[in-house]
Design an enzyme around this catalytic site. Structure first.
Site, PDB file in Angstrom:
ATOM      1  CG  ASN A  73      -0.348   0.015   2.535  1.00 51.42           C
ATOM      2  OD1 ASN A  73       0.813  -0.337   2.680  1.00 51.42           O
ATOM      3  ND2 ASN A  73      -1.098   0.418   3.545  1.00 51.42           N
ATOM      4  CG  ASP A 125      -2.285  -4.899   5.350  1.00 53.20           C
ATOM      5  OD1 ASP A 125      -3.188  -5.381   6.043  1.00 53.20           O
ATOM      6  OD2 ASP A 125      -1.503  -4.035   5.778  1.00 53.20           O
ATOM      7  CG  ASP A 162       0.040  -3.973  10.579  1.00 51.73           C
ATOM      8  OD1 ASP A 162       0.471  -3.343   9.590  1.00 51.73           O
ATOM      9  OD2 ASP A 162      -1.174  -3.954  10.906  1.00 51.73           O
ATOM     10  CG  HIS A 164       0.670   6.434  10.155  1.00 52.01           C
ATOM     11  ND1 HIS A 164       0.310   6.422   8.825  1.00 52.01           N
ATOM     12  CD2 HIS A 164       0.116   5.320  10.696  1.00 52.01           C
ATOM     13  CE1 HIS A 164      -0.448   5.363   8.575  1.00 52.01           C
ATOM     14  NE2 HIS A 164      -0.565   4.664   9.679  1.00 52.01           N
TER      15      HIS A 164
HETATM   16  O1  DOR Z   1      -3.236  -0.169  11.354  1.00 54.15           O
HETATM   17  C1  DOR Z   1      -3.011  -0.402  10.181  1.00 54.15           C
HETATM   18  N1  DOR Z   1      -2.140   0.349   9.476  1.00 54.15           N
HETATM   19  N2  DOR Z   1      -3.641  -1.404   9.582  1.00 54.15           N
HETATM   20  C2  DOR Z   1      -3.558  -1.611   8.254  1.00 54.15           C
HETATM   21  O2  DOR Z   1      -4.177  -2.527   7.776  1.00 54.15           O
HETATM   22  C3  DOR Z   1      -2.760  -0.718   7.396  1.00 54.15           C
HETATM   23  C4  DOR Z   1      -1.704  -0.056   8.183  1.00 54.15           C
HETATM   24  C5  DOR Z   1      -1.091   1.107   7.465  1.00 54.15           C
HETATM   25  O3  DOR Z   1      -0.775   0.998   6.275  1.00 54.15           O
HETATM   26  O4  DOR Z   1      -0.874   2.134   8.103  1.00 54.15           O
HETATM   27 ZN    ZN Z   2      -3.903  -4.786   7.604  1.00 57.75          ZN
END
Ligand code: DOR
Ligand code: ZN
Length: 421
Positions: free
Chosen positions: A86, A146, A299, A303
């Site tokens: 993504n 995802d 995961d 950010h």
């Molecule tokens: O918390 C999440 N952040 N879940 C996801 O499925 C994607 C991910 C993201 O790309 O920040």
């Molecule tokens: Zn996810």
């Protein structure tokens, strides 16, 4: 190439021994100059492998790059990470996955294995060019939308059929989108009290149930990302008992944190799937020990500050994971080293088909390994993390264990707890 002698190291919890690293492999050759590392009290594990890392490049280099994420991974004890699709542009073509793969090679800190998108632009409408990504230099074997669920059952079926031809795998973000519209946190007592729209457990469980049936029907491999509920564990348990080719991961945060943290309204705790209840946490831990859940995957979701330090409703979901994962797993599982090696290295390497990773530290094996000091304690300081982002949920907390060194094919990427480059 420097040769190393790890003196008095415990290999995966065994009694102290010497480990020689020479010419990229574990060696028995003691001749010539050896750089000695006093490893008394330290544990060597096969290099950790993460099936679920967001590196954000291309597109959000302000949050993370392949290089900064690779450094965070090495400092966390990883020697290989699978980079989620993504990005912007989405990794849905041979060109983009090759770009990510090349950037990983240039950084040279961990092996970066790109994951390809299942659908064009993650839009869930049309299959991406899975074959072209598989035959590209990036050699993609795992495909995932995802961040989004492949919600259309017909597309999911086609994707499973398509990848079967080259032993690929579809990694599903299990979230029935109609059941989670506007969701802000786990649906339960706490969401009712806070007046926030809930994300019900059944939205995850319904997709996993559907997908294990599809995988069974097609005879193809399914991997379930970030399993978060006790009900999902039961669906997986039944599917595995029937012999369905399904594997599953759990994140460190879902093994430790609960939805009560949302009461702080601190968006650092906003994540998708959301933090669940103490009962779910207990079921996830048990499933990980039993093997109903196969692996721990981070995961890791960096950010930028403006996307996280804002009102809860506007904050992006996700938290950092690479630099704290082993410590969290240690605090949850204790020093069960063989289990940790299995769930964080051997099994993820096998699922992703990463040759040379997750192998036992025997003479002749590739020297992909990490050295852990289990007796060390550290206070997490976001400013000290190698990630370009700061959104760790463990800021200020004291965690057990410290990564002392990491080796990738015999070359140190981390020494004395510091990145080598
Ligand atoms: O918390 C999440 N952040 N879940 C996801 O499925 C994607 C991910 C993201 O790309 O920040
Ligand atoms: Zn996810």
């Amino acid at each position: 190439m420097t040769a190393y002698l790890l003196k008095g190291v415990s290999v995966v919890g065994g009694s102290p021994t010497d480990l020689i690293i020479r010419d990229g492999v574990i060696s028995s050759d003691r001749s010539g100059a050896l750089e000695e590392i006093d490893a008394a009290g330290l544990v060597a594990l096969p290099g950790l492998v993460d099936l679920h890392t967001h590196l954000r490049e291309p597109g959000r280099e302000d949050a993370e790059t392949v290089e900064t994420g690779s450094r965070a991974a090495a400092l966390g004890g990883y020697t290989a990470v699978c980079a989620m699709a993504n990005t912007s542009p989405v990794a849905d073509t041979a060109g983009v996955v090759e770009q990510v793969w090349r950037l990983g090679r240039e950084a040279g800190l961990v092996d970066v294995q790109p994951i390809g998108a299942v659908t064009v632009g993650l839009a869930g409408k049309q299959l991406a060019e899975l074959g072209a990504m598989a035959t590209s230099a990036a050699n993609v074997r795992i495909f995932s939308d995802d961040g989004f669920c492949v919600a259309d059952p017909r597309l999911m079926r086609r994707a499973l059929e398509y990848v079967k031809a080259f032993d690929g795998i579809i990694a599903q973000h299990a979230e029935e989108p109609r059941l989670t519209e506007g969701a802000q946190m786990h649906e339960g007592e706490v969401s009712t009290r806070l007046g926030l729209t809930g994300w019900p457990a059944v939205a995850e469980e319904a997709i996993i149930a559907r997908d294990v049936l599809l995988a069974e029907h097609v005879g193809s491999r399914l991997h379930v990302c970030h399993v978060s509920t006790a009900g999902s564990v039961e669906v997986l348990r039944q599917a595995k008992a029937r012999g369905v080719l399904v594997t599953a991961e759990v994140t460190p945060h879902h093994l430790l944190l609960t939805d009560e943290l949302a009461a702080s309204y601190d968006p650092v705790f906003k994540v998708n799937p959301p933090l669940r209840t103490a009962g779910d946490v207990a079921a996830l831990r048990e499933a990980l020990v039993e093997g109903v859940i196969d692996v721990v995957a981070t995961d890791h979701a960096p950010h930028a500050v403006e996307d996280k330090e804002c009102e809860w409703a506007y904050a992006r979901p996700g938290m950092l994971g690479l630099e704290t994962a082993l410590s969290i797993v240690l605090s949850v599982l204790g020093d069960r080293w063989d289990l940790i090696a299995d769930r964080m290295s051997r099994t993820p390497a096998r699922i992703a088909r990463l040759a040379g990773h997750g192998t036992d530290l025997a003479v002749g094996s590739p020297a992909n390994l990490t050295l852990v000091d289990p007796s060390a304690r550290r206070v997490v300081d976001p400013a000290e993390l190698a990630s370009r982002s700061r959104n760790t949920p463990y800021s200020g907390t004291t965690l057990p264990g410290r990564i002392v060194a990491t080796f990738l094919r015999g070359e140190p990427t981390v020494l004395d707890g510091k990145a080598v480059k």
